[in-house]
Write a protein that holds these residues in place. Structure first.
Motif: not given
Length: 988
Positions: A681-682, A715-721
């Motif tokens: 997870s990233i 998966t990956l997620r960005f900090f900024d929604p």
């Protein structure tokens, strides 16, 4: 009369002959100019012609040419270049006219000239105020700067040869460079025409020597056999100037501070020519005076022998001459003093009167090699004198003396007492034994050249001792220390006489090693440095131990990656550098999914294997310069530097790397001989969100990583929604593009291309996406995503195939069989390794006529690997495929490359068409593009034509093919038939 006098007289006669033939250099020819745009070369030769501080052409010739151009309605395009480059371009047809060209028989064979001279000029020599150059003979041995390729150069060389004066010519690319050479002291004098020289003499601190030569008439020159009408027009204007009917000529000369020259050569030139004639008479007079000087010198010759004897007596060596009978014919004062005898007691006697029998025999044997065999002998001779019994060592050089016919009549010997040096060498031999016992030692002279090196030093450096001797320690420089480091070393040596420190050196085989070096200066009793002694010790083992300690402090022992401590330091520097440079960056927080289960069930050994393999794969996913670090456990950090300064673009770049990491870490691992599957997870945090704080950025990455875990892992997620929403939308659009290609959701629309004389001549194919839910999606929305994701390649292939099928359909109807179809090709598609094969394959598969297919390329595509672009275009051009350069004028095109490209058409961008009627700059650009296309024999088409006024304006500029809403919006192929019917007749 001696041979020197005859030589001088021949030079004077040659010089006078030169003065007589100088006026014969004036000649005329007649050509004329046609009313049109002229490309005019401009080089630096103030005040006649130059480029001023605003980048504009200026000078006497520029002003005069503009007078002619105004009368003849020419358009002048001034092209700055160096003198020789201007002439080469004129001869090659790249320039139409060259001002300020002196006429000569050689140039008449290369260029065309008009008949009447524009200006009269002559050459002068300038010098620095302190230089004693007042006549041609003062130039003997001097360096003279001169314009490369100029008539002045050839004339000056011939003149110097005729006088027998030896000078060194320093060629310059411009007169400014030539004057700068004198100012910098790289030349003693400079040659220039009097107009340029007088104009610049004060600026460069030079003065006129009074030496004048080469009167010249100055013209405009054209290419060989070209532009006769242009030259004839210039002659007409010159005739008016010379007759006084046109006062503009006088006004131009007065404005530039030049005396009026109408009606003939200036008075100054006649004075200069008269001066040369006077100088010739003086030279002839000098020949008569030279005869008297020869007589005077003959009287002095008798004194030479006495002076020579005085010189030989003053030399601190033993000099003597022996005849073929081995008897002394001459001995200098030092030799007589050594023998303790007078000259009369030595001359006529052999060595036996001075030395013992053994010495005399050895000396006779050496002398025989010189007198009988003709050798030049250099040998050490050990001599014992009869009177004192003292034995001393001499270094003797003996040479044969020959008659004019080559026969040897005597020998000349020069001997030097080296007895004390031999004793010193014995002492040095003892010191050498000690020298060889030390590790890595050299001795250098004050110039730092190695005089001696021991075997330990040779083994350490990999060079043989004889390879080191004569070199300097710079031979070993590795490049790790800069010039400032060595400057500090030499400063310390000068101040204290000693330096020691650590240096990285390079061996002969190229390997580098750390060394501890000590250098000590050896001084004479007077305090001057005579030698340097240096010692060198290999400290590789110590450095290895230090490196091991450093690795333990800053690197993870399991994976070899930077640990948290080093990563934190790098991240801080990266944030500062990013803020200073205005670039973007991102942090990827990578956490392995379900790693604890592997450790608990399979043991820590397999867990460590997995971590090492993960580290290797992560390193392979990033660029050189990016940082991969291990925080601890199964957590890794990736720092991406140098990303786009725009947040959305930086996010897209970071996402691309993140997806590469997901794919790489999702592949199977081999642990303990068994396959193991894992994922990660990233969390991604952009530098822009951290406000320069390392802790804040790590916190953002950690939070984003847990969001990825919560979203189902792998998966990956960005900090900024908001960024995440944009990324998600982009991902969905990319997925939709893939589905659209798979399900055939794309279609082509066509926009007609209209000719003023032939109506519809073809169309441009424009891709449209008919999404099942969103309807028609704008190309501006999906084309950038297709470019970034690489889907533009399969999409471009589909467009090409569909366009070729449409060409086949048109080919079946006589009314449309002649239509061409333009297809846009992206840079990424064009650079694809199989692009040429794919185009040819589609043409063969569909049966489309390649001569009706036109590929549209953009200017930006030309900037990358021009040679490969030309090669690909030539391959397709060979099969009949045409090329159009789209959006011409909006980017940057090098004309030197443009003329090499196998293009058929230039396309004027709609940005210039939109304001064509209201913006003079856009109109000027459009006119320039049309003119350029016509000059290169290319077609030209304008896009974005929406009004009749725009169409008519383009037609007046010479563009007679258009495309735009005036003739219809893009639509299905069937819609073109209606347009064709409407535009069947020629456009009014």
């Amino acid at each position: 009369m001696g041979p020197g006098v005859y030589r001088f007289r021949r030079r004077c006669v040659g010089w006078l002959r030169w003065v007589v033939v100088l006026p014969l250099l004036w000649a005329c020819a007649s050509l004329s100019a046609a009313p049109r745009e002229l490309r005019v070369g401009v080089y630096s030769n103030e005040p006649k012609v130059f480029v001023d501080g605003d980048g504009k052409a200026a000078g006497i010739f520029v002003d005069l040419l503009q007078l002619v151009a105004a009368r003849e309605q020419w358009t002048l395009k001034f092209v700055p270049c160096d003198w020789q480059d201007c002439l080469d371009a004129l001869r090659a047809g790249q320039l139409d006219l060259m001002p300020d060209v002196a006429r000569s028989p050689e140039r008449e064979a290369l260029y065309s000239f008009h008949a009447l001279p524009v200006l009269h000029s002559w050459s002068q020599i300038y010098r620095t105020p302190g230089s004693a150059i007042h006549s041609l003979f003062d130039l003997q041995g001097k360096r003279v700067a001169v314009l490369r390729g100029s008539v002045q150069r050839a004339t000056f060389v011939s003149m110097m040869d005729s006088f027998g004066i030896q000078v060194s010519l320093v060629d310059a690319f411009s007169l400014i460079d030539a004057f700068a050479l004198v100012q910098r002291g790289e030349a003693d004098a400079v040659i220039a025409n009097h107009l340029f020289g007088n104009f610049h003499s004060a600026r460069y601190g030079v003065v006129d020597t009074g030496i004048v030569f080469q009167p010249a008439t100055l013209f405009f020159a054209a290419g060989p056999g070209r532009d006769a009408d242009v030259l004839a027009a210039i002659d007409r204007s010159v005739q008016g100037w010379r007759s006084g009917a046109d006062p503009a000529y006088t006004e131009v000369l007065r404005r530039w501070g030049v005396q009026e020259q109408v009606g003939g050569v200036s008075r100054l030139w006649w004075w200069g020519l008269g001066g040369l004639l006077v100088f010739g008479l003086l030279a002839a007079l000098a020949a008569l005076l030279l005869r008297r000087e020869v007589q005077t010198r003959t009287r002095h010759l008798q004194d030479s022998e006495q002076k020579l004897a005085t010189i030989l007596d003053s030399v601190g060596a033993f000099i003597y001459i022996k005849g073929r009978d081995y008897r002394y014919q001459y001995a200098n004062h030092h030799t007589l003093k050594l023998f303790g005898k007078t000259a009369s007691e030595v001359v006529g006697h052999e060595d036996s009167i001075v030395f013992d029998a053994a010495t005399a025999a050895q000396l006779r044997a050496n002398d025989r090699r010189v007198l009988e065999d003709g050798e030049t002998l250099e040998a050490e001779e050990v001599n014992t004198q009869l009177a004192t019994g003292e034995t001393r060592v001499y270094l003797s050089v003996k040479i044969p003396l020959r008659h004019a016919d080559g026969s040897i009549h005597a020998l000349c010997g020069i001997s030097t007492d080296i007895t004390e040096r031999r004793k010193a060498e014995e002492s040095l031999q003892i010191a050498a034994t000690v020298f060889e016992s030390f590790e890595g030692m050299i001795v250098t002279g004050p110039d730092q050249r190695i005089l001696k090196a021991n075997q330990a030093y040779a083994r350490l450096t990999g060079y043989a001792v004889d390879e080191l001797v004569g070199q300097t320690p710079r031979l070993l420089h590795s490049g790790r220390q800069d010039a400032a480091f060595y400057a500090g070393m030499h400063a310390a040596l000068r101040a204290t006489g000693m330096w020691q420190g650590e240096v990285w050196n390079r061996r002969k085989d190229g390997s580098e090693y750390p060394a501890w070096i000590t250098i000590t200066a050896v001084r004479s009793p007077e305090g001057g440095i005579t030698h340097y002694v240096g010692t060198q010790t290999d400290i590789s083992s110590r450095k290895a131990a230090e490196e091991e300690i450093r690795l333990l402090a800053f690197y993870d022992p399991l994976t070899g990656l930077p640990n948290r401590r080093l990563m934190t330091d790098r991240l801080q520097h990266s944030l500062v550098a990013s803020a200073r440079a205005g670039t973007g960056g991102a942090l990827l927080f990578v956490d392995l999914d379900n790693f604890k289960d592997l450790n608990d069930t399979q043991g820590h050994e397999l867990g460590d294997q997995l971590l090492r393999q993960v580290a290797a794969r992560l390193t392979g996913c990033v660029r050189m310069g990016d940082t991969v670090a291990r925080l601890g456990g199964d957590e890794f950090i990736v720092l991406l530097e140098g990303l786009s300064p725009h947040a959305h673009e930086a996010a897209a770049q970071a996402e691309m790397v993140g997806r590469t990491v997901l794919q790489a870490l999702g592949q199977s691992y081999l642990l303990g001989g068994l396959a193991h599957h894992s994922a990660c997870s990233i969390g991604i945090a952009l530098y822009a969100d951290a406000r320069g704080s390392v802790d804040e950025l790590l916190k953002h990455g950690d939070m984003a990583m847990y969001q990825a875990k919560g979203a189902g892992r792998n998966t990956l997620r960005f900090f900024d929604p908001r960024t995440q929403a944009n990324v998600t939308a982009r991902t969905l659009l990319e997925a939709g593009l893939r589905e659209g290609l798979r399900d055939g959701q794309f279609l082509l629309h066509y926009q007609a291309q209209i000719s003023a004389h032939h109506g519809v001549v073809g169309a441009e194919a424009l891709v449209r996406w008919q999404h099942p839910l969103r309807g028609l999606v704008s190309p501006a929305e999906f084309i950038p995503v297709a470019e970034a994701s690489g889907l533009i390649v399969p999409l471009g292939a589909w467009i090409l195939r569909a366009a070729c099928l449409q060409l086949v359909e048109w080919g079946r109807d006589a009314r449309t069989a002649h239509w061409t179809l333009a297809v846009n090709v992206s840079a990424r598609q064009f650079r694809h390794s199989h692009f040429v094969d794919e185009v040819l394959g589609v043409l063969e598969e569909t049966g489309a006529n390649p001569q009706r297919l036109k590929l549209e390329l953009t200017e930006t595509l030309l900037l990358d690997d021009v040679e490969d672009t030309i090669e690909r275009m030539e391959q397709l051009r060979g099969h009949g495929v045409g090329f159009s350069l789209d959006d011409f004028g909006t980017g940057y095109s090098s004309l030197s490359y443009l003329k090499r490209l196998p293009l058929d058409q230039l396309k004027i961008d709609q940005g210039f068409v939109r304001d064509l009627l209201t913006d003079a700059d856009d109109a000027s650009i459009a006119r320039t593009i049309v003119t350029l296309a016509h000059s290169m024999d290319l077609g030209v088409i304008a896009e974005g034509v929406e009004t009749r006024e725009q169409r008519d304006m383009l037609a007046s500029l010479g563009c007679h093919t258009w495309q735009g809403y005036l003739f219809g919006r893009p639509g299905p192929a069937a819609a073109l038939q209606a347009v064709a019917a409407q535009e069947q007749a020629p456009v009014p």
